[in-house]
Design a protein around this motif. Sequence first.
Motif, PDB file in Angstrom:
ATOM      1  N   SER A   3       0.853  -1.184   0.000  1.00 62.84           N
ATOM      2  CA  SER A   3       0.000   0.000   0.000  1.00 62.84           C
ATOM      3  C   SER A   3       0.890   1.236   0.000  1.00 62.84           C
ATOM      4  CB  SER A   3      -0.926   0.012   1.223  1.00 62.84           C
ATOM      5  OG  SER A   3      -1.742   1.170   1.207  1.00 62.84           O
ATOM      6  N   GLY A   4       0.788   2.007  -1.077  1.00 61.46           N
ATOM      7  CA  GLY A   4       1.576   3.230  -1.171  1.00 61.46           C
ATOM      8  C   GLY A   4       0.717   4.451  -0.896  1.00 61.46           C
ATOM      9  N   ARG A   5       0.490   5.215  -1.929  1.00 59.24           N
ATOM     10  CA  ARG A   5      -0.328   6.425  -1.758  1.00 59.24           C
ATOM     11  C   ARG A   5      -1.801   6.043  -1.760  1.00 59.24           C
ATOM     12  NH1 ARG A   5       0.977  12.135  -4.600  1.00 59.24           N
ATOM     13  NH2 ARG A   5      -0.448  13.409  -3.365  1.00 59.24           N
ATOM     14  N   ARG A   6      -2.571   6.637  -0.849  1.00 54.51           N
ATOM     15  CA  ARG A   6      -3.992   6.382  -0.747  1.00 54.51           C
ATOM     16  C   ARG A   6      -4.778   7.679  -0.924  1.00 54.51           C
ATOM     17  NH1 ARG A   6      -3.444   3.476   5.094  1.00 54.51           N
ATOM     18  NH2 ARG A   6      -2.159   1.682   4.485  1.00 54.51           N
ATOM     19  N   SER A   7      -5.997   7.521  -1.373  1.00 53.72           N
ATOM     20  CA  SER A   7      -6.895   8.678  -1.441  1.00 53.72           C
ATOM     21  C   SER A   7      -7.460   8.945  -0.059  1.00 53.72           C
ATOM     22  CB  SER A   7      -8.032   8.394  -2.430  1.00 53.72           C
ATOM     23  OG  SER A   7      -8.840   7.321  -1.952  1.00 53.72           O
ATOM     24  N   ALA A   8      -7.938  10.153   0.147  1.00 50.55           N
ATOM     25  CA  ALA A   8      -8.536  10.512   1.444  1.00 50.55           C
ATOM     26  C   ALA A   8      -9.769   9.668   1.718  1.00 50.55           C
ATOM     27  CB  ALA A   8      -8.877  12.003   1.450  1.00 50.55           C
ATOM     28  N   ALA A   9     -10.529   9.360   0.663  1.00 53.91           N
ATOM     29  CA  ALA A   9     -11.731   8.542   0.852  1.00 53.91           C
ATOM     30  C   ALA A   9     -11.357   7.136   1.305  1.00 53.91           C
ATOM     31  CB  ALA A   9     -12.525   8.494  -0.453  1.00 53.91           C
ATOM     32  N   LYS A  10     -10.296   6.589   0.680  1.00 57.54           N
ATOM     33  CA  LYS A  10      -9.862   5.248   1.095  1.00 57.54           C
ATOM     34  C   LYS A  10      -9.356   5.260   2.541  1.00 57.54           C
ATOM     35  CE  LYS A  10      -8.412   0.954   0.708  1.00 57.54           C
ATOM     36  NZ  LYS A  10      -7.345   0.592  -0.246  1.00 57.54           N
ATOM     37  N   GLN A  11      -8.627   6.279   2.925  1.00 58.97           N
ATOM     38  CA  GLN A  11      -8.113   6.375   4.289  1.00 58.97           C
ATOM     39  C   GLN A  11      -9.252   6.487   5.300  1.00 58.97           C
ATOM     40  OE1 GLN A  11      -4.944   5.964   4.908  1.00 58.97           O
ATOM     41  NE2 GLN A  11      -4.985   6.299   7.134  1.00 58.97           N
ATOM     42  N   GLN A  12     -10.273   7.258   4.983  1.00 56.79           N
ATOM     43  CA  GLN A  12     -11.417   7.401   5.879  1.00 56.79           C
ATOM     44  C   GLN A  12     -12.169   6.088   6.007  1.00 56.79           C
ATOM     45  OE1 GLN A  12     -12.213  10.270   7.691  1.00 56.79           O
ATOM     46  NE2 GLN A  12     -13.596   8.822   8.738  1.00 56.79           N
ATOM     47  N   ARG A  13     -12.284   5.362   4.920  1.00 53.62           N
ATOM     48  CA  ARG A  13     -12.976   4.075   4.982  1.00 53.62           C
ATOM     49  C   ARG A  13     -12.213   3.085   5.864  1.00 53.62           C
ATOM     50  NH1 ARG A  13     -13.174   3.246   0.041  1.00 53.62           N
ATOM     51  NH2 ARG A  13     -11.607   1.606  -0.291  1.00 53.62           N
ATOM     52  N   LEU A  14     -10.873   3.083   5.759  1.00 50.79           N
ATOM     53  CA  LEU A  14     -10.072   2.201   6.608  1.00 50.79           C
ATOM     54  C   LEU A  14     -10.208   2.574   8.084  1.00 50.79           C
ATOM     55  CD1 LEU A  14      -6.800   1.940   4.473  1.00 50.79           C
ATOM     56  CD2 LEU A  14      -8.605   0.217   4.726  1.00 50.79           C
ATOM     57  N   LEU A  15     -10.273   3.892   8.361  1.00 50.62           N
ATOM     58  CA  LEU A  15     -10.446   4.340   9.742  1.00 50.62           C
ATOM     59  C   LEU A  15     -11.794   3.893  10.298  1.00 50.62           C
ATOM     60  CD1 LEU A  15      -9.529   5.942  12.228  1.00 50.62           C
ATOM     61  CD2 LEU A  15     -10.446   8.004  11.107  1.00 50.62           C
ATOM     62  N   ASN A  16     -12.846   4.005   9.534  1.00 52.75           N
ATOM     63  CA  ASN A  16     -14.179   3.587   9.976  1.00 52.75           C
ATOM     64  C   ASN A  16     -14.210   2.086  10.278  1.00 52.75           C
ATOM     65  OD1 ASN A  16     -15.012   6.225   9.597  1.00 52.75           O
ATOM     66  ND2 ASN A  16     -15.896   5.833   7.555  1.00 52.75           N
ATOM     67  N   GLU A  17     -13.549   1.341   9.425  1.00 54.45           N
ATOM     68  CA  GLU A  17     -13.493  -0.110   9.657  1.00 54.45           C
ATOM     69  C   GLU A  17     -12.693  -0.433  10.927  1.00 54.45           C
ATOM     70  OE1 GLU A  17     -11.804  -1.659   6.114  1.00 54.45           O
ATOM     71  OE2 GLU A  17     -13.615  -1.319   4.880  1.00 54.45           O
ATOM     72  N   ALA A  18     -11.602   0.337  11.165  1.00 49.19           N
ATOM     73  CA  ALA A  18     -10.793   0.100  12.374  1.00 49.19           C
ATOM     74  C   ALA A  18     -11.565   0.459  13.631  1.00 49.19           C
ATOM     75  CB  ALA A  18      -9.513   0.912  12.294  1.00 49.19           C
ATOM     76  N   ILE A  19     -12.403   1.489  13.585  1.00 47.92           N
ATOM     77  CA  ILE A  19     -13.216   1.872  14.750  1.00 47.92           C
ATOM     78  C   ILE A  19     -14.182   0.747  15.092  1.00 47.92           C
ATOM     79  CG2 ILE A  19     -14.976   3.477  15.568  1.00 47.92           C
ATOM     80  CD1 ILE A  19     -13.585   5.660  13.941  1.00 47.92           C
ATOM     81  N   LYS A  20     -14.784   0.148  14.089  1.00 50.37           N
ATOM     82  CA  LYS A  20     -15.708  -0.966  14.325  1.00 50.37           C
ATOM     83  C   LYS A  20     -14.947  -2.179  14.869  1.00 50.37           C
ATOM     84  CE  LYS A  20     -19.033   0.290  10.720  1.00 50.37           C
ATOM     85  NZ  LYS A  20     -19.682  -0.157   9.464  1.00 50.37           N
ATOM     86  N   LYS A  21     -13.737  -2.386  14.366  1.00 55.11           N
ATOM     87  CA  LYS A  21     -12.954  -3.561  14.774  1.00 55.11           C
ATOM     88  C   LYS A  21     -12.433  -3.420  16.205  1.00 55.11           C
ATOM     89  CE  LYS A  21      -8.909  -6.291  13.419  1.00 55.11           C
ATOM     90  NZ  LYS A  21      -7.827  -6.448  12.407  1.00 55.11           N
ATOM     91  N   TYR A  22     -11.896  -2.241  16.553  1.00 54.98           N
ATOM     92  CA  TYR A  22     -11.261  -2.064  17.864  1.00 54.98           C
ATOM     93  C   TYR A  22     -12.191  -1.409  18.887  1.00 54.98           C
ATOM     94  CZ  TYR A  22      -7.034  -3.269  15.289  1.00 54.98           C
ATOM     95  OH  TYR A  22      -6.098  -3.908  14.505  1.00 54.98           O
ATOM     96  N   GLY A  23     -13.327  -0.955  18.474  1.00 51.92           N
ATOM     97  CA  GLY A  23     -14.350  -0.470  19.395  1.00 51.92           C
ATOM     98  C   GLY A  23     -14.256   0.987  19.781  1.00 51.92           C
ATOM     99  N   SER A  24     -13.209   1.706  19.399  1.00 50.42           N
ATOM    100  CA  SER A  24     -13.110   3.126  19.763  1.00 50.42           C
ATOM    101  C   SER A  24     -12.203   3.847  18.749  1.00 50.42           C
ATOM    102  CB  SER A  24     -12.551   3.303  21.173  1.00 50.42           C
ATOM    103  OG  SER A  24     -11.195   2.893  21.222  1.00 50.42           O
ATOM    104  N   TYR A  25     -12.422   5.149  18.731  1.00 50.93           N
ATOM    105  CA  TYR A  25     -11.606   5.967  17.824  1.00 50.93           C
ATOM    106  C   TYR A  25     -10.147   5.954  18.265  1.00 50.93           C
ATOM    107  CZ  TYR A  25      -9.836  10.158  15.425  1.00 50.93           C
ATOM    108  OH  TYR A  25      -9.093  11.035  14.670  1.00 50.93           O
ATOM    109  N   ARG A  26      -9.889   6.083  19.566  1.00 48.32           N
ATOM    110  CA  ARG A  26      -8.518   6.130  20.069  1.00 48.32           C
ATOM    111  C   ARG A  26      -7.779   4.835  19.767  1.00 48.32           C
ATOM    112  NH1 ARG A  26      -5.472   8.972  23.636  1.00 48.32           N
ATOM    113  NH2 ARG A  26      -3.881   7.813  24.833  1.00 48.32           N
ATOM    114  N   GLU A  27      -8.438   3.728  20.006  1.00 52.68           N
ATOM    115  CA  GLU A  27      -7.783   2.445  19.750  1.00 52.68           C
ATOM    116  C   GLU A  27      -7.568   2.226  18.251  1.00 52.68           C
ATOM    117  OE1 GLU A  27      -5.869  -0.922  21.108  1.00 52.68           O
ATOM    118  OE2 GLU A  27      -6.694   0.769  22.237  1.00 52.68           O
ATOM    119  N   ALA A  28      -8.493   2.712  17.437  1.00 54.51           N
ATOM    120  CA  ALA A  28      -8.376   2.530  15.990  1.00 54.51           C
ATOM    121  C   ALA A  28      -7.222   3.348  15.415  1.00 54.51           C
ATOM    122  CB  ALA A  28      -9.685   2.923  15.313  1.00 54.51           C
TER     123      ALA A  28
END
Length: 239
Positions: A144-169
């Motif tokens: 994974s090299g350069r990402r779009s902002a939309a792709k980065q936001q989608r990964l963050l949303n998925e991490a929040i669901k996976k780890y249960g919180s914004y801080r942990e994600a």
Amino acid sequence: MTEQLPQRPRRTVRSRLLSVTGLAVMVTVIGSVLIWHAQLGEFFSPTADKEPVISGQNAPAVAGPPSATVKVKITPTPTPTPTPSQSPKPKPRPTTSPKPKPTTAPKAEYGEESINGLSPKLRTRLKKAMVAARADGVTIRINSGRRSAAKQQRLLNEAIKKYGSYREATRWVLPPSKSAHVQGKAVDIKPAAAMQWLDKNGWRYGVCRRYDNEPWHFEALTTPGTKCPPREASSTAHK
């Protein structure tokens, strides 16, 4: 005895002179009468030329009968066209509307696995490291090299669901405004052998591993030939 001749009478000589003189006068008179009679006849003659006699001593010769009227063609002098005081205005050229320029320049699309989307600094250094690793029998691939902002936001949303919180994600995925991937300044590589080789030799080319919890994440953090700075535990420290 001398014989005397008889004298001629003087009357005879005079008579002859008078006869000759009279004859001459008569001839003159008769001639004058004849000339006058001829002129008088021409004057009263119906066929007489009534036009006045014009001396042709200096006149040019004209073909045709004397009574013919010579017509002279007069060429009219052209009237000069007045010069305009002002120069004529040039004809207006047809205006062509310029092509509308795009409001925003189209962005080049790079796949996440392409090295071309990275910043010039990271791309140049990583190319040299990939050549050196290949010489050691290791192939460095980009996960994974350069990402779009939309792709980065989608990964963050998925991490929040996976780890249960914004801080942990955010220990694993940063928001688009903070992510080095969105700026083209970070790269995740594979396989594991490539991660180990670059973690050990990356400093020679100015490429360093940044986080303890992400052995695949590398950035251009130092000058080539200089040791890399100490690693961070995770990206949470930036929040």
